[in-house]
Design an enzyme around this catalytic site. Structure first.
Site, PDB file in Angstrom:
ATOM      1  N   SER A 147      -1.196 -67.497  51.133  1.00 23.57           N
ATOM      2  CA  SER A 147       0.149 -67.981  51.460  1.00 23.57           C
ATOM      3  C   SER A 147       0.500 -67.601  52.885  1.00 23.57           C
ATOM      4  O   SER A 147       0.033 -66.568  53.398  1.00 23.57           O
ATOM      5  CB  SER A 147       1.180 -67.371  50.511  1.00 23.57           C
ATOM      6  OG  SER A 147       2.510 -67.687  50.915  1.00 23.57           O
ATOM      7  N   TYR A 161       4.870 -60.215  46.589  1.00 21.40           N
ATOM      8  CA  TYR A 161       4.144 -61.471  46.797  1.00 21.40           C
ATOM      9  C   TYR A 161       3.498 -61.480  48.179  1.00 21.40           C
ATOM     10  O   TYR A 161       2.319 -61.823  48.324  1.00 21.40           O
ATOM     11  CB  TYR A 161       5.108 -62.647  46.656  1.00 21.40           C
ATOM     12  CG  TYR A 161       4.478 -64.007  46.851  1.00 21.40           C
ATOM     13  CD1 TYR A 161       3.728 -64.596  45.838  1.00 21.40           C
ATOM     14  CD2 TYR A 161       4.653 -64.716  48.039  1.00 21.40           C
ATOM     15  CE1 TYR A 161       3.161 -65.856  46.006  1.00 21.40           C
ATOM     16  CE2 TYR A 161       4.098 -65.968  48.214  1.00 21.40           C
ATOM     17  CZ  TYR A 161       3.356 -66.533  47.196  1.00 21.40           C
ATOM     18  OH  TYR A 161       2.798 -67.781  47.375  1.00 21.40           O
TER      19      TYR A 161
END
Length: 255
Positions: A147, A161
């Site tokens: 990501s 995350y």
């Protein structure tokens, strides 16, 4: 799948987090290109519907319930795949995500552990389960879903995350270095904000519009924007490409 032609006939693709979003899109694309796909997820209803839709379109797909954070579940699942299919050619470690926008101060220990397990431990367990088969074959592709959050600081995201996705990029390099001698490539994709079901539920239309405006292309990503890169990294053309993270963010972090 688009106009670019890929051929994965006779290959077996394993996709985690295949119920919706990029995982489902990739599973569909692999089967359209001739692969046999195993769709792994814990959402039985949505993933079985995805597999049924693929079969209805003439593709070959099997849903297997798999909790990627549980080593027993993962090993049993991969043992079944190898027993049934005899091989694994492509592993897409796609499962992950987060559901709450938090600061570090707001993040509980339980939230930290759950998000790290879902995004990083699961990748480790699934890769570890697949590697013996890939090494025996002397071939294979592992594609990890990273990501942009693991590359740059993103406001009001999820600290675990971001940490997990940075770990995904690091694990990609480690595995590429370990597995190259066995003719196995390992790469990652780092999407920018993408219009998946999870992102649409998590971020308001105004947030998505603001994020899109930060890109030179003026929009957030679509699932198809990511699937094309997944297919390329799995293809013969990417055979000399390994240990890399491809940033697919519309140029947002290039300027």
């Amino acid at each position: 799948m688009g106009n670019t032609k890929f051929d994965f006939s006779g290959q077996v693709a394993v996709v985690t987090g295949a119920a919706v979003g990029i995982g489902r899109g990739a599973a569909v694309a692999f089967t359209e290109a001739g692969a046999r796909a195993y769709l792994l997820d814990i959402d039985d209803e949505k993933t079985e519907k995805a597999a049924e839709a693929i079969r209805a379109a003439g593709g070959e797909a099997t849903f297997l319930h798999c909790d990627i954070t549980d080593s027993k579940s993962v090993q049993e699942t991969f043992d079944r795949i190898v027993s049934e299919a005899g091989r694994i050619d492509i592993l897409l470690n796609n499962a992950g995500g987060f559901t709450s926008q938090l600061t570090v101060a707001e993040t509980t220990e339980e939230e930290w552990d759950a998000v790290i397990d879902r995004n990083l431990k699961g990748l480790f367990l699934c890769s570890r389960a697949a590697i013996p088969t890939l090494m025996k074959q002397k071939s294979g592709r592992i594609i990890n879903m990273g990501s942009a959050a693991g590359q740059v600081s993103i406001t009001r995201s999820s600290p675990p995350y971001s940490a997990a996705k940075a770990g995904v990029h690091a694990m990609t390099r480690v595995m590429a270095n370990e597995l190259g001698e066995h003719n196995i490539t390992v790469n990652a994709i780092a999407p920018g904000t993408t219009a998946t079901d999870r992102v649409i539920a998590l971020r308001s239309p105004e947030q998505r519009k603001q994020i899109g405006a930060m890109s030179p292309l003026g929009r957030i990503g679509e699932v198809e924007d990511m699937v094309g890169w997944i297919l390329f990294l799995a293809s013969p053309e990417a055979g000399y490409y390994t240990g890399q993270t491809v940033s697919v963010n519309g140029g947002r972090h290039a300027v």
